[in-house]
Motif scaffolding. Sequence first.
Motif, PDB file in Angstrom:
ATOM      1  N   ALA A 152      20.383  -4.169   5.946  1.00  0.00           N
ATOM      2  CA  ALA A 152      19.671  -3.228   5.089  1.00  0.00           C
ATOM      3  C   ALA A 152      18.359  -3.805   4.585  1.00  0.00           C
ATOM      4  CB  ALA A 152      20.549  -2.842   3.916  1.00  0.00           C
ATOM      5  N   ASP A 153      18.194  -5.118   4.715  1.00  0.00           N
ATOM      6  CA  ASP A 153      16.965  -5.723   4.219  1.00  0.00           C
ATOM      7  C   ASP A 153      15.738  -5.244   4.962  1.00  0.00           C
ATOM      8  OD1 ASP A 153      17.846  -7.767   2.201  1.00  0.00           O
ATOM      9  OD2 ASP A 153      15.800  -8.378   2.714  1.00  0.00           O
ATOM     10  N   ARG A 154      15.953  -4.750   6.186  1.00  0.00           N
ATOM     11  CA  ARG A 154      14.813  -4.255   6.958  1.00  0.00           C
ATOM     12  C   ARG A 154      14.086  -3.171   6.189  1.00  0.00           C
ATOM     13  NH1 ARG A 154      18.448  -3.638  12.322  1.00  0.00           N
ATOM     14  NH2 ARG A 154      17.914  -5.618  13.301  1.00  0.00           N
ATOM     15  N   GLY A 155      14.878  -2.240   5.655  1.00  0.00           N
ATOM     16  CA  GLY A 155      14.287  -1.134   4.910  1.00  0.00           C
ATOM     17  C   GLY A 155      13.521  -1.640   3.699  1.00  0.00           C
ATOM     18  N   ARG A 156      14.075  -2.643   3.040  1.00  0.00           N
ATOM     19  CA  ARG A 156      13.417  -3.185   1.851  1.00  0.00           C
ATOM     20  C   ARG A 156      12.077  -3.828   2.232  1.00  0.00           C
ATOM     21  NH1 ARG A 156      12.714  -7.848  -0.446  1.00  0.00           N
ATOM     22  NH2 ARG A 156      13.768  -8.908   1.268  1.00  0.00           N
ATOM     23  N   LEU A 157      12.053  -4.507   3.388  1.00  0.00           N
ATOM     24  CA  LEU A 157      10.805  -5.139   3.840  1.00  0.00           C
ATOM     25  C   LEU A 157       9.737  -4.080   4.088  1.00  0.00           C
ATOM     26  CD1 LEU A 157      12.337  -7.722   6.332  1.00  0.00           C
ATOM     27  CD2 LEU A 157      11.155  -8.259   4.195  1.00  0.00           C
ATOM     28  N   ILE A 158      10.136  -3.007   4.803  1.00  0.00           N
ATOM     29  CA  ILE A 158       9.168  -1.946   5.107  1.00  0.00           C
ATOM     30  C   ILE A 158       8.686  -1.295   3.813  1.00  0.00           C
ATOM     31  CG2 ILE A 158       8.809   0.242   6.325  1.00  0.00           C
ATOM     32  CD1 ILE A 158       9.314  -2.137   8.169  1.00  0.00           C
ATOM     33  N   ALA A 159       9.627  -1.062   2.883  1.00  0.00           N
ATOM     34  CA  ALA A 159       9.235  -0.459   1.605  1.00  0.00           C
ATOM     35  C   ALA A 159       8.205  -1.353   0.911  1.00  0.00           C
ATOM     36  CB  ALA A 159      10.461  -0.251   0.723  1.00  0.00           C
ATOM     37  N   GLY A 160       8.421  -2.663   0.968  1.00  0.00           N
ATOM     38  CA  GLY A 160       7.486  -3.602   0.333  1.00  0.00           C
ATOM     39  C   GLY A 160       6.100  -3.514   0.955  1.00  0.00           C
ATOM     40  N   ILE A 161       6.054  -3.438   2.295  1.00  0.00           N
ATOM     41  CA  ILE A 161       4.753  -3.328   2.970  1.00  0.00           C
ATOM     42  C   ILE A 161       4.076  -2.029   2.543  1.00  0.00           C
ATOM     43  CG2 ILE A 161       3.596  -3.176   5.212  1.00  0.00           C
ATOM     44  CD1 ILE A 161       6.016  -4.709   6.388  1.00  0.00           C
ATOM     45  N   CYS A 162       4.879  -0.963   2.480  1.00  0.00           N
ATOM     46  CA  CYS A 162       4.352   0.345   2.068  1.00  0.00           C
ATOM     47  C   CYS A 162       3.801   0.300   0.649  1.00  0.00           C
ATOM     48  CB  CYS A 162       5.472   1.383   2.121  1.00  0.00           C
ATOM     49  SG  CYS A 162       5.365   2.423   3.541  1.00  0.00           S
ATOM     50  N   GLU A 163       4.492  -0.412  -0.225  1.00  0.00           N
ATOM     51  CA  GLU A 163       4.001  -0.525  -1.603  1.00  0.00           C
ATOM     52  C   GLU A 163       2.648  -1.217  -1.622  1.00  0.00           C
ATOM     53  OE1 GLU A 163       8.482  -1.064  -3.367  1.00  0.00           O
ATOM     54  OE2 GLU A 163       6.961  -2.484  -4.041  1.00  0.00           O
ATOM     55  N   GLY A 164       2.543  -2.298  -0.847  1.00  0.00           N
ATOM     56  CA  GLY A 164       1.269  -3.017  -0.784  1.00  0.00           C
ATOM     57  C   GLY A 164       0.161  -2.134  -0.245  1.00  0.00           C
ATOM     58  N   LEU A 165       0.468  -1.393   0.847  1.00  0.00           N
ATOM     59  CA  LEU A 165      -0.552  -0.518   1.445  1.00  0.00           C
ATOM     60  C   LEU A 165      -0.924   0.608   0.486  1.00  0.00           C
ATOM     61  CD1 LEU A 165       0.372   0.039   5.203  1.00  0.00           C
ATOM     62  CD2 LEU A 165      -1.446  -1.374   4.241  1.00  0.00           C
ATOM     63  N   THR A 166       0.100   1.156  -0.189  1.00  0.00           N
ATOM     64  CA  THR A 166      -0.166   2.239  -1.140  1.00  0.00           C
ATOM     65  C   THR A 166      -1.167   1.761  -2.179  1.00  0.00           C
ATOM     66  OG1 THR A 166       2.038   3.132  -0.816  1.00  0.00           O
ATOM     67  CG2 THR A 166       0.892   3.798  -2.811  1.00  0.00           C
ATOM     68  N   HIS A 167      -0.923   0.553  -2.696  1.00  0.00           N
ATOM     69  CA  HIS A 167      -1.835   0.031  -3.711  1.00  0.00           C
ATOM     70  C   HIS A 167      -3.230  -0.203  -3.132  1.00  0.00           C
ATOM     71  CE1 HIS A 167      -3.482  -2.231  -6.994  1.00  0.00           C
ATOM     72  NE2 HIS A 167      -3.806  -3.187  -6.151  1.00  0.00           N
ATOM     73  N   LEU A 168      -3.290  -0.823  -1.961  1.00  0.00           N
ATOM     74  CA  LEU A 168      -4.593  -1.089  -1.322  1.00  0.00           C
ATOM     75  C   LEU A 168      -5.367   0.211  -1.123  1.00  0.00           C
ATOM     76  CD1 LEU A 168      -4.224  -3.583   1.657  1.00  0.00           C
ATOM     77  CD2 LEU A 168      -5.631  -3.849  -0.380  1.00  0.00           C
ATOM     78  N   HIS A 169      -4.691   1.196  -0.525  1.00  0.00           N
ATOM     79  CA  HIS A 169      -5.368   2.452  -0.195  1.00  0.00           C
ATOM     80  C   HIS A 169      -5.780   3.189  -1.460  1.00  0.00           C
ATOM     81  CE1 HIS A 169      -3.442   2.569   4.096  1.00  0.00           C
ATOM     82  NE2 HIS A 169      -4.246   1.541   3.892  1.00  0.00           N
ATOM     83  N   ARG A 170      -4.919   3.165  -2.476  1.00  0.00           N
ATOM     84  CA  ARG A 170      -5.263   3.815  -3.736  1.00  0.00           C
ATOM     85  C   ARG A 170      -6.477   3.150  -4.369  1.00  0.00           C
ATOM     86  NH1 ARG A 170       0.060   3.883  -6.928  1.00  0.00           N
ATOM     87  NH2 ARG A 170       1.085   5.659  -5.952  1.00  0.00           N
ATOM     88  N   SER A 171      -6.580   1.833  -4.191  1.00  0.00           N
ATOM     89  CA  SER A 171      -7.720   1.118  -4.756  1.00  0.00           C
ATOM     90  C   SER A 171      -8.964   1.269  -3.885  1.00  0.00           C
ATOM     91  CB  SER A 171      -7.402  -0.371  -4.903  1.00  0.00           C
ATOM     92  OG  SER A 171      -6.112  -0.571  -5.376  1.00  0.00           O
ATOM     93  N   GLY A 172      -8.828   2.011  -2.779  1.00  0.00           N
ATOM     94  CA  GLY A 172     -10.001   2.263  -1.943  1.00  0.00           C
ATOM     95  C   GLY A 172     -10.268   1.186  -0.914  1.00  0.00           C
ATOM     96  N   TRP A 173      -9.239   0.438  -0.519  1.00  0.00           N
ATOM     97  CA  TRP A 173      -9.422  -0.597   0.506  1.00  0.00           C
ATOM     98  C   TRP A 173      -8.593  -0.273   1.741  1.00  0.00           C
ATOM     99  CZ3 TRP A 173     -12.213  -5.303   0.093  1.00  0.00           C
ATOM    100  CH2 TRP A 173     -12.844  -5.506  -1.143  1.00  0.00           C
ATOM    101  N   VAL A 174      -9.056  -0.799   2.894  1.00  0.00           N
ATOM    102  CA  VAL A 174      -8.260  -0.759   4.119  1.00  0.00           C
ATOM    103  C   VAL A 174      -8.006  -2.215   4.515  1.00  0.00           C
ATOM    104  CG1 VAL A 174      -8.202  -0.033   6.533  1.00  0.00           C
ATOM    105  CG2 VAL A 174      -9.361   1.380   4.857  1.00  0.00           C
ATOM    106  N   HIS A 175      -6.780  -2.531   4.907  1.00  0.00           N
ATOM    107  CA  HIS A 175      -6.479  -3.925   5.271  1.00  0.00           C
ATOM    108  C   HIS A 175      -7.129  -4.290   6.597  1.00  0.00           C
ATOM    109  CE1 HIS A 175      -4.309  -7.443   6.657  1.00  0.00           C
ATOM    110  NE2 HIS A 175      -3.837  -7.622   5.455  1.00  0.00           N
ATOM    111  N   ALA A 176      -6.958  -3.431   7.600  1.00  0.00           N
ATOM    112  CA  ALA A 176      -7.595  -3.537   8.910  1.00  0.00           C
ATOM    113  C   ALA A 176      -7.062  -4.661   9.796  1.00  0.00           C
ATOM    114  CB  ALA A 176      -9.120  -3.647   8.799  1.00  0.00           C
ATOM    115  N   ASP A 177      -6.085  -5.419   9.349  1.00  0.00           N
ATOM    116  CA  ASP A 177      -5.473  -6.402  10.256  1.00  0.00           C
ATOM    117  C   ASP A 177      -4.011  -6.601   9.867  1.00  0.00           C
ATOM    118  OD1 ASP A 177      -5.377  -8.050  12.444  1.00  0.00           O
ATOM    119  OD2 ASP A 177      -6.356  -9.756  11.493  1.00  0.00           O
ATOM    120  N   LEU A 178      -3.303  -5.486   9.657  1.00  0.00           N
ATOM    121  CA  LEU A 178      -1.896  -5.565   9.282  1.00  0.00           C
ATOM    122  C   LEU A 178      -1.068  -5.957  10.506  1.00  0.00           C
ATOM    123  CD1 LEU A 178       0.236  -5.013   7.025  1.00  0.00           C
ATOM    124  CD2 LEU A 178       0.487  -2.743   8.019  1.00  0.00           C
ATOM    125  N   LYS A 179      -0.252  -6.990  10.357  1.00  0.00           N
ATOM    126  CA  LYS A 179       0.662  -7.441  11.415  1.00  0.00           C
ATOM    127  C   LYS A 179       1.665  -8.367  10.758  1.00  0.00           C
ATOM    128  CE  LYS A 179      -2.814 -10.901  12.700  1.00  0.00           C
ATOM    129  NZ  LYS A 179      -3.559 -11.522  13.792  1.00  0.00           N
TER     130      LYS A 179
END
Lengths: 484, 269
Positions: free
Chosen positions: A144-171
């Motif tokens: 089940a940790d897989r889902g938690r990892l993806i949720a964490g990445i999503c939280e980070g992206l949500t914050h980045l995008h809301r702040s007006g940034w694009v990561h552009a090298d997510l991997k």
Amino acid sequence: MTASHGPHDTAGLDRTELLQPGHRVGDWVVTELIGSGGWSTVYAARPAGRRREGDGRAPEPTEVALKIMPTAGLAPRQARRIVESARREVELGRRAGHPRLIGLRESFVLAAPELPAVDGAIVLVMERAAGSLRELLDAGVSGADRGRLIAGICEGLTHLHRSGWVHADLKPENVLLGRDGSVKLSDFGLATELTGTHGYVPPMGTLDYLPPERWRAPLGELGVQVRPSADIWALGVVVHEVFASGASPFPGATPVARGAAVQEYGEGRAPLRMDPAVPPFWRVLAADCLAPTHAARAPHTAESLLARIEARGLAHAGAEKHTARLRGRVRAAVLAAALCGAAGAALWSDTVREGASGHRPGAVRVFNAERGCQDRTDRDPQCSLGLAIDPLRPYAAGNVVPTRVWHGDVLTADCRLPDGQPVIDEEDLQSTLWFRVRLPHGSAYRAAWLPAVRTKDRPALPVCPRPRAGPPRHGGPAPEGPGS
Amino acid sequence: MSGVVVHLPRGSGGADGGEPGGDAVTLRLGPGQVARFGRGSATTPVELRLADAAISRLAGEIRATDDHWQLTNHSTTHSYLVENPEGAGEYLRVSPRRVGAPVPFEFSRVVLPTRGELAVSFQVFAPDHVYLDPDAMGAPWGSRTVTAYSLDESATYFLVLVALCEPRLRDQSRVAVPTTPQIVERLRGHVTGGTLTARAISSHIDYLAEEKLRIGVLDALEPGKGDRRNGKREEIVGLALRFGLVREEHLGLLPSLAGGGGRERQRPR
């Protein structure tokens, strides 16, 4: 001016020379090498002796990561590229800090005349992570940790995008994991602030994570255009990798071959074929992230994806909050072990699986009597089902919440109502039984009603207090019909 | 990356005229796409028509694969040659009935034998070849961040690009970008670039702008008319320098300024 350097001298030996443990860099002492990339070398370090003693601030962490970007021996234009990359990291660290982004503590230019290789290097002092998602994928991530990892990445992206940034090298290399298992996005060397709907990045990227439109993107004065949907595409690839033992959703033995497959898919000449190991919920989510065009991907923002993941988490684990909290503690401890080797990973997966498969009171799995909808995982609106606002009024348009559900979704029911409005399904089954189910955070309604003909489950639940008949809520979005 | 480009120059389609009017033909193939070539007929359609009695109705197929392409030879008797025009005589021979022979060249000329004097040939460009960044050598590259517009530093177009960038690389001021005749002059004395004509240099510049850097604003411009379009050159030079595609170290590729090969250029101080 370094015109005398031949093309082969760019990676000159002096640039790859390593710092030895014990070497002092600013206020820090190098303890070990973490990794080395094209432009930079990352070391673990601890604070040097009597650093800021008694200044009344919170105690310094025991360890940090030093990202050292040497500029010595580089032509001015090459050095500028590195300075630019460091500038992006510092800018983002200062303006968009968040628990899901790796913290930047300070940055400075190293003065080390005795070591010409790193004299003048840019040093970024960052939070030290326990490892990267790539290492975890290599060791084998499961449960089940897989889902938690993806949720964490999503939280980070949500914050980045809301702040007006694009990561552009997510991997996975740039998704770091803290000692407590927390997800932290890192490496903002290509991150860019949006101006309007676009940002511009230098013409660089990682082949396996580039969306189809990037392969034909023109190079302009400011670089290549990127939009947040580029991060969403990369997220789709990462979701697949996490659930399919690190495999990309695109076929091919090399990143170049997979890049070609991405283009074939983007041009509609090849379907998306995901590994059957990816569970239905994540398959649908990844397919949305991997929509072939920017326009088709745009509705799936990091925020909306996060809401879906959280809603699912609610349905799955809502009844077991307490257990989950306990399990979380165990999981964090095991994560650190998993990063150290495969034995740890196996132990971890067992712990999680046992917890996840346990019986959950109140779980009801949605059943759609339309056979054509039972095998679909694409959440086609045609196959969606409605939840009623009021189980005492007819189950029809005007009496459904905006949140739709699909065959196979697992909802959490609180209670049952044995004598609601009768509902007849497509196979002439009739029932007056309804379940009150919880809706995800942020929904227009906190709960809604699922007619019992829409599930095969009959959990033992208390009888609901009889809902008070009232006018439908005003101001919400116009509800759609209850569906097929 | 966007696949390969097949180009049949005007009048090269064979003794019988090839395409109607003998016009030049350009086909663009995305990864996985196929173009058939041959004499063609109502029942044997081909995408690239080569009109010569010695060429079969379906002579062969080109398939864009990954960053390169594959050649299938449908002839039962003739080998086809794939020449690398920049490879100093480098070529490969694709035997009769060979399926999917991979072609490693960025520039290729496919030559089909005919009974007459004139061989039939067409060109295939594969602009998507990926090169490692010079500062990322000696490490696994699979999951590396790489420059997405990679250039072959041994290709003629790169030599032309360095010549275009030279004045700015040397004094870093806003000197005008050299004209085509100036580049012809500058490369005189270079081992392979010394024989380049003004027309060849223009087509290398077009190739850089359209296939390699994919400069955004060029859509409206016609290829092959680069000489008076200084905007395009300015832009190529600006991008190549800004993103580090051409650097000071590359000046070594040009013939020495003091050398006897070319006339002295005025050297700005």
